[in-house]
Design an enzyme around this catalytic site. Sequence first.
Site, PDB file in Angstrom:
ATOM      1  N   LYS A 147       0.793  -1.414   0.137  1.00  0.00           N
ATOM      2  CA  LYS A 147       0.214   0.221   0.217  1.00  0.00           C
ATOM      3  C   LYS A 147       0.783   1.169  -0.013  1.00  0.00           C
ATOM      4  CE  LYS A 147      -3.153   2.616   2.717  1.00  0.00           C
ATOM      5  NZ  LYS A 147      -4.074   2.768   3.852  1.00  0.00           N
ATOM      6  N   GLU A 198      -9.379  12.350  11.858  1.00  0.00           N
ATOM      7  CA  GLU A 198      -8.743  11.360  12.343  1.00  0.00           C
ATOM      8  C   GLU A 198      -7.683  11.341  13.569  1.00  0.00           C
ATOM      9  OE1 GLU A 198      -6.091   9.308   9.244  1.00  0.00           O
ATOM     10  OE2 GLU A 198      -5.774   7.482  10.786  1.00  0.00           O
TER      11      GLU A 198
HETATM   12  C1  LIG Z   1      -4.533  10.836   3.479  1.00  0.00           C
HETATM   13  C2  LIG Z   1      -5.732  11.427   3.760  1.00  0.00           C
HETATM   14  O1  LIG Z   1      -6.687  10.612   3.866  1.00  0.00           O
HETATM   15  C3  LIG Z   1      -6.374   9.287   4.841  1.00  0.00           C
HETATM   16  C4  LIG Z   1      -7.167   9.150   5.931  1.00  0.00           C
HETATM   17  C5  LIG Z   1      -8.334   8.365   5.852  1.00  0.00           C
HETATM   18  C6  LIG Z   1      -8.798   7.846   4.655  1.00  0.00           C
HETATM   19  C7  LIG Z   1      -7.705   7.567   3.896  1.00  0.00           C
HETATM   20  C8  LIG Z   1      -8.159   6.773   2.484  1.00  0.00           C
HETATM   21  O2  LIG Z   1      -8.912   6.270   2.389  1.00  0.00           O
HETATM   22  O3  LIG Z   1      -7.315   6.871   1.585  1.00  0.00           O
HETATM   23  C9  LIG Z   1      -6.151   8.249   3.926  1.00  0.00           C
HETATM   24  O4  LIG Z   1      -5.585   7.088   4.266  1.00  0.00           O
HETATM   25  C10 LIG Z   1      -6.233  12.614   3.375  1.00  0.00           C
HETATM   26  O5  LIG Z   1      -7.503  13.120   3.532  1.00  0.00           O
HETATM   27  O6  LIG Z   1      -5.449  13.438   2.718  1.00  0.00           O
END
Ligand SMILES: C=C(O[C@H]1C=CC=C(C(=O)O)[C@@H]1O)C(=O)O
Length: 400
Positions: A147, A198
């Site tokens: 990932k 988050e």
């Molecule tokens: C990197 C970000 O989100 C992260 C946090 C929640 C969900 C995410 C996703 O589903 O890709 C990302 O990992 C952003 O909002 O810029």
Amino acid sequence: MNDILRDSSLAAPRAVDLLQHYQPGSTLFASSRQTLLAEGVDTLLPQADHASMAAEAMAHLAERRAAGERRPVALGALPFRPDAPARLWLPRTTLFGQGVEAAEIAHAPAQPGGRRAGTVTALPSPQRYQDNVTRALAAIAAGEFEKVVLSRSLQVEAQIDLAALLQRLARRNPIGYTFAFDLADRPASRTLIGASPELLLARRGRRVVSHPLAGSIPRSADPVEDARRAAGLLRSAKDRHEHALVVDAVAAALRPFCRELTVPAEPTLLSTPTMWHLGTEVAGQLDDPTVSSLQLALALHPTPAVCGHPTAPARDFIQAVEGFDRGLFTGLIGWCSDDGDGEWAVTIRCAEAHKDRVSLYAGAGIVAGSDPALELAETAAKLRTMLNAMDLESALEQQL
Ligand SMILES: C=C(O[C@H]1C=CC=C(C(=O)O)[C@@H]1O)C(=O)O
């Protein structure tokens, strides 16, 4: 700071009052647990590796406590990359208030937080972003990593009203972490402002909580379609895999510090006005209660929600292809008090504002099965958190 806010005979001030007293140059961090408004810089920690800076901050806090200060705190915005400049400081004054209450904040004044967009620069361009995702998928297929989180930035000329923008962000995101941090020692007064959904880490006594998010889909204005998307996300094998990588990494990083750790087997849905996310609340009891919230947050950072898995090859890939410097975006932002308690959010859904320029950021996790066009759309939806609060959503529709 206003005397009404300081009157210690009254209950802790409401979040809505602290938000109204925020002015550019001060620093505010608000969550549903508590709100903190700070002024000035008493001690600015010199740049060093982050762990040394954290240890030094705790030593300064202990000194201030010994000198009679009731609840000294350190505030910090630490970057994505461990070698990039961090900002960690002890403010001159700090006021703790109550947590954000959705019902109270709903009545906060909410004039637009920005006006008149001028030139817009996209880094990388939307096409190049999709090409980056395609390259990431090839690297995943080749077994280089499982990932990677790829992001992009919009640099916009606009007049920003920071106080109004902050109130709007808090009003629209009452369950998140709303912040405006003064970065004044950086070239001519910059402010890092945003509403992150988050939680990287909260510590209160022995209890620690992290609430990683990963696996997302944009909201729809149509309630039936919105519910369909949420249900689809919860079922999606790709998104559950993307999410599980983060939860496993968070649990593995916290376990050595905890005598008890609860890791739910299934994620739940968490929504913001623009996004649906998969989230899992990981909670534990610390073995050693002297480990500070900042030390714990740094042990978790960077989680695969902002970097990837495994960390090192994902970080190298980001460095090689992303095409801009993330700086404080996807770092950690929050506070730590002298007893080690504190709250640290992941620095996302944010912007760095400097005079009449503002840089917005958004990223998305890429795993096998990701689709470049959908990842671009996801980052566009994430950018809307800030654009909407600045009233620039429709002006910039073409650039997303
Ligand atoms: C990197 C970000 O989100 C992260 C946090 C929640 C969900 C995410 C996703 O589903 O890709 C990302 O990992 C952003 O909002 O810029």
